[in-house]
Design an enzyme around this catalytic site. Sequence first.
Site: not given
Length: 294
Positions: A113, A169, A256
């Site tokens: 995301d 991911h 981040s």
Amino acid sequence: MIKIYNRKTKAYDVEQVAGLKYINWSYASPIGKSFLELFIKKKMFSKLYGNFCDSPLSKKKIKAFIDEFNIDMSLCNKNIDEFENFNDFFARTLTPEARPIDYSENILISPGDGRLSAFENIDLDKVVQIKGYTYSLKELIDDPKVAEEFEGGTCLILRLCPTDYHRFHFVDSGTCSESKKISGFYYSVNPIALNNVSELFCKNKREWSIFTSDNFGEILHVEVGATCVGTILQTYSPEKRVKKGEEKGYFKFGGSTTILFFKKDTIKIDSDIVEQTKLGFETKVNMGETIGHK
């Protein structure tokens, strides 16, 4: 004010920035900049705050944070009262239904995301950090030989803010090398900071690995820490085969960034993302969302 392109509405949303006053003070005021260089960017500051977020005392921050930033907890695997501390909440996992994945071999998905920027036909010595600021890929990973393989390729920058789901991911099935760690500072990755600190990604703590994907060739994965992100945790097993969408790792508290580099002519990023990047806007995406194709 930071505007983000919304692919669903085809309009721009204003980003809610956690700690906006603090960020503006740290990166735009003379006193704040001095404090930033002397203390905030250092490991000790992030470590101290990280220890607090790991403690039971931080648990009371969770509900207020959820309410302030309107976080949808129906997508989460835990209820609010089940989190042991703020970092437990921050690194929360989601239900499988929360992030549907297109498993088609020719489809590229977002690794997480965040707010996505895409740069094509990159110059290794002038990779774009944000409009007007560049850095060297060779310096970013401290490995000129590996960097040279991505000359003319594509760079994707996925910026995460504290309100986001903070696990990242794999974008395809394949195998990934062991992650290499590079020490550094802990500057914020907010656009305010990116516009005030040159070569920020090359100065911050970061890790990188090579993912040999089934459908998009070798992909360079770079995870960049930021203010209060004392830990980048890799949860995958090096050289062990993974499936598309499987977790690679996660960040503890703070904003981040995940950066992916693809070799030349291996992918085509969706045109709306590329066009918004050229206009100077990031595009909001979720993990598993289609962002390109072979």
